[in-house]
Enzyme design. Sequence first.
Site, short mmCIF file in Angstrom:
data_model
loop_
_atom_site.label_atom_id
_atom_site.label_comp_id
_atom_site.label_asym_id
_atom_site.label_seq_id
_atom_site.Cartn_x
_atom_site.Cartn_y
_atom_site.Cartn_z
N ASP A 35 27.60 -76.09 13.03
CA ASP A 35 26.90 -75.62 12.92
C ASP A 35 27.26 -76.32 11.14
O ASP A 35 28.33 -75.65 10.41
CB ASP A 35 26.48 -74.29 13.06
CG ASP A 35 24.57 -74.24 12.13
OD1 ASP A 35 24.00 -75.50 12.29
OD2 ASP A 35 24.28 -73.69 11.92
N ASP B 162 20.78 -80.34 8.49
CA ASP B 162 20.97 -79.50 9.11
C ASP B 162 21.52 -80.32 10.47
O ASP B 162 20.43 -81.00 11.09
CB ASP B 162 19.68 -78.74 8.91
CG ASP B 162 19.97 -77.35 10.24
OD1 ASP B 162 21.23 -77.89 9.83
OD2 ASP B 162 18.67 -76.68 10.79
#
Length: 473
Positions: A351, A153
């Site tokens: 992201d 992430d």
Amino acid sequence: MKNMLNIITIIICLWLSWGRADGAQKRESGELSFHRIQASSLFPSLPAPCVLPPRVSNTKSSLHVVNRHGPCSSLSSKKATISPDHDEILRLDQARVKSIHSKLSKKLTARDRLSQSQSTVLPATDGITLGYGNYIVTVGIGTPKHDLSLVFDTGSDLTWTQCEPCGRNGTCYPQKEPIFNPSSSSSFSNVSCSSPFCDSLASQGRVKNCLAPNCDYGVGYGDRSFTIGFLATEKFTLANSDVFDNVIFGCGVNNKGFIGIAGLLGLGRGKVSFPSQTAMTYNNIFSYCLPSSPEYTGHLTFGSAGLSNSVKYTPISAVPYSASFYGLDIVGISVDDKQLEIPSTTGAVIDSGTVITRLPPMAYAALRTAFKEKMSNYKTTLGRSILDTCYDFTGQETMNIPKVSFSFKGGTVVELDSIGVLYVFNKSTVCLAFAGNNNDDDVTIFGNVQQKTMQVVYDGPGGRVGFAPNGCM
Ligand SMILES: *[C@@H]1O[C@H](CO)[C@@H](O)[C@H](O)[C@H]1NC(C)=O
Ligand SMILES: *[C@@H]1O[C@H](CO)[C@@H](O)[C@H](O)[C@H]1NC(C)=O
Ligand SMILES: *[C@@H]1O[C@H](CO)[C@@H](O)[C@H](O)[C@H]1NC(C)=O
């Protein structure tokens, strides 16, 4: 008056002939303004076997990246490889985006932020919702090494895994691999509450809690998933050979919502993230490639080995209210070489965990209009979930998909792979893989469908993010 008309005629003739020459040139060089894709590459017959990378990566700091629902993932059940639940993937994606938007909202007052942080009993770092459309890597933790599947992430910093003994009430969720047990590892140590790392975690506007001698932590991920535990240090082993002692991570004894996955590898910009902690070796540089479809394997590589020569960079910009996210400035979007009318630079973040790119409402409307125009030969079908522009490709052997490019600050133009423009439910429902934000103020998010098959490079010391085509299948 007659002169004037002549001049206009000449200009029109020049313009027409220039336009034609331009078109002819394009045809000669074989460059088309659209991608022609075969039905078989868009709709692999399922269940497909896992395809291993053609060349074994010779970089020891390179990990295989697999889609958690695909046949290459040890976590997926047979059922999942046959039909991932797309509605669920998109629903969770929306939850993640909602929590990113609220975290980065300009409208939140300092007081809101403080009360938000104080409502969490434990110090919490930036956390965000983890949807299903995520990619996992396998990392070895402890001595002897215990291999664990972690979702990676770029939107958060703290690496964590579930730890035995789980809570006083047994509050770990089920995971595929055995849960990490610190007492069976000889390299495990607790981080004390007085450690500077504990302070840095607490100093992000959060409340530090030193009831125990250890450094407690808690990270909430917006959609009610969370991890709570204590900070510890351990030996981390990447791809059997790169070994790091004393990596700070979260030993999570009370966790919820990540079913199947052992935890998370934090790749954000903050001090406690994995790239920051291994900067002495890898110089805070990493790159990844997300595979075009679940039966292929991508990679996550630390350090600058194996970077493509064709990487084009754009500067990282600061993201208000977040020390974790990588900010980008999108200055233009084009469809088939036609520049869209979009609001001048909007703040954006890149992201790895958001599936569908979210654009400002006006920019999305312009993209949709231009895309629909180019796709007018195809049969449309009902929208699904957050996607409103969908086509039925039943009976088509090849499809011509318009090229979509993003221009970033610094003159960097990145053309998306055709697979990065579409979200495929099945042959009768293939949608434009973009969505509009609800408000002009919401941050733009460059999501992971759009990043597929590109090598995406995060260069911390250079303060830049880069893109190169053909990073993986
Ligand atoms: C464990 O469960 C009990 C009763 O359900 C509850 O009162 C207590 O707060 C829980 N403890 C923890 C650490 O979650
Ligand atoms: C680390 O802290 C945990 C939680 O307080 C405790 O249960 C454990 O025994 C400690 N481990 C070591 C090796 O000190
Ligand atoms: C294709 O996917 C859509 C959206 O999930 C669904 O409504 C439809 O029934 C599916 N069609 C087939 C042939 O599986």
